[in-house]
Design a protein around this motif. Structure first.
Motif, PDB file in Angstrom:
ATOM      1  N   VAL A 151     -52.120  20.452  -9.922  1.00 36.40           N
ATOM      2  CA  VAL A 151     -53.138  19.579 -10.508  1.00 36.40           C
ATOM      3  C   VAL A 151     -52.651  19.028 -11.844  1.00 36.40           C
ATOM      4  CG1 VAL A 151     -55.479  19.513 -11.458  1.00 36.40           C
ATOM      5  CG2 VAL A 151     -55.039  20.669  -9.294  1.00 36.40           C
ATOM      6  N   PHE A 152     -52.042  19.868 -12.669  1.00 38.33           N
ATOM      7  CA  PHE A 152     -51.519  19.396 -13.955  1.00 38.33           C
ATOM      8  C   PHE A 152     -50.404  18.375 -13.738  1.00 38.33           C
ATOM      9  CE2 PHE A 152     -48.611  19.483 -17.528  1.00 38.33           C
ATOM     10  CZ  PHE A 152     -49.479  19.220 -18.574  1.00 38.33           C
ATOM     11  N   PRO A 190     -57.305  24.198 -16.131  1.00 36.13           N
ATOM     12  CA  PRO A 190     -57.677  25.608 -16.364  1.00 36.13           C
ATOM     13  C   PRO A 190     -58.647  26.152 -15.319  1.00 36.13           C
ATOM     14  CG  PRO A 190     -57.838  24.363 -18.396  1.00 36.13           C
ATOM     15  CD  PRO A 190     -57.592  23.376 -17.307  1.00 36.13           C
ATOM     16  N   VAL A 191     -59.543  25.300 -14.823  1.00 40.89           N
ATOM     17  CA  VAL A 191     -60.498  25.747 -13.806  1.00 40.89           C
ATOM     18  C   VAL A 191     -59.770  26.060 -12.507  1.00 40.89           C
ATOM     19  CG1 VAL A 191     -62.505  25.060 -12.441  1.00 40.89           C
ATOM     20  CG2 VAL A 191     -62.354  24.426 -14.851  1.00 40.89           C
ATOM     21  N   VAL A 192     -58.886  25.156 -12.103  1.00 40.45           N
ATOM     22  CA  VAL A 192     -58.136  25.361 -10.858  1.00 40.45           C
ATOM     23  C   VAL A 192     -57.113  26.476 -11.035  1.00 40.45           C
ATOM     24  CG1 VAL A 192     -56.597  24.229  -9.198  1.00 40.45           C
ATOM     25  CG2 VAL A 192     -58.492  22.966 -10.185  1.00 40.45           C
ATOM     26  N   GLY A 193     -56.587  26.614 -12.249  1.00 35.65           N
ATOM     27  CA  GLY A 193     -55.609  27.666 -12.517  1.00 35.65           C
ATOM     28  C   GLY A 193     -56.181  29.061 -12.384  1.00 35.65           C
ATOM     29  N   ALA A 194     -57.478  29.197 -12.541  1.00 33.96           N
ATOM     30  CA  ALA A 194     -58.109  30.512 -12.410  1.00 33.96           C
ATOM     31  C   ALA A 194     -58.181  30.969 -10.958  1.00 33.96           C
ATOM     32  CB  ALA A 194     -59.509  30.482 -13.005  1.00 33.96           C
ATOM     33  N   LEU A 195     -58.074  30.042 -10.040  1.00 33.15           N
ATOM     34  CA  LEU A 195     -58.089  30.391  -8.619  1.00 33.15           C
ATOM     35  C   LEU A 195     -56.732  30.943  -8.205  1.00 33.15           C
ATOM     36  CD1 LEU A 195     -59.844  27.176  -7.299  1.00 33.15           C
ATOM     37  CD2 LEU A 195     -60.888  29.403  -7.712  1.00 33.15           C
ATOM     38  N   PRO A 196     -56.685  31.777  -7.184  1.00 36.04           N
ATOM     39  CA  PRO A 196     -55.395  32.306  -6.735  1.00 36.04           C
ATOM     40  C   PRO A 196     -54.501  31.192  -6.190  1.00 36.04           C
ATOM     41  CG  PRO A 196     -57.230  33.471  -5.698  1.00 36.04           C
ATOM     42  CD  PRO A 196     -57.806  32.341  -6.468  1.00 36.04           C
ATOM     43  N   LEU A 240     -57.836  15.228 -14.295  1.00 32.33           N
ATOM     44  CA  LEU A 240     -57.047  16.255 -13.603  1.00 32.33           C
ATOM     45  C   LEU A 240     -56.426  17.234 -14.596  1.00 32.33           C
ATOM     46  CD1 LEU A 240     -55.289  14.165 -10.817  1.00 32.33           C
ATOM     47  CD2 LEU A 240     -57.137  15.816 -10.546  1.00 32.33           C
ATOM     48  N   ILE A 241     -55.934  16.725 -15.714  1.00 29.10           N
ATOM     49  CA  ILE A 241     -55.351  17.606 -16.729  1.00 29.10           C
ATOM     50  C   ILE A 241     -56.419  18.548 -17.285  1.00 29.10           C
ATOM     51  CG2 ILE A 241     -54.367  17.657 -19.056  1.00 29.10           C
ATOM     52  CD1 ILE A 241     -52.749  15.166 -18.267  1.00 29.10           C
TER      53      ILE A 241
END
Length: 71
Positions: A45-46, A32-38, A27-28
């Motif tokens: 997730v972090f 960055p992948v999920v953070g790029a989504l709005p 998850l950590i």
């Protein structure tokens, strides 16, 4: 045994502890992948990953306490 005790008993099994620790790191690393989504998904997730890692790793707990005391 009530539901809470059964749930806590799962956390004492070494294979489950290791699996949850690995899931926390996944998850950590996915942050960055999920953070790029709005939206605020990366933070959530972090936080979930860090919670799992800190709960199931004594090494991570020690490092976290050292960091908190230093800062």
């Amino acid at each position: 045994m009530n539901i809470r005790e059964q749930w806590l008993a799962w956390g004492r099994i070494p294979a489950v502890r290791t699996g949850l620790f690995v899931l926390g790191w996944v998850l950590i690393l996915l942050t960055p992948v999920v953070g790029a989504l709005p939206g605020p998904g990366g933070v959530v997730v972090f936080g979930a990953g860090a919670t799992l890692v800190l709960k199931y790793s004594d090494w991570a707990k020690r490092k976290y306490v050292e960091f908190k005391r230093r800062h």
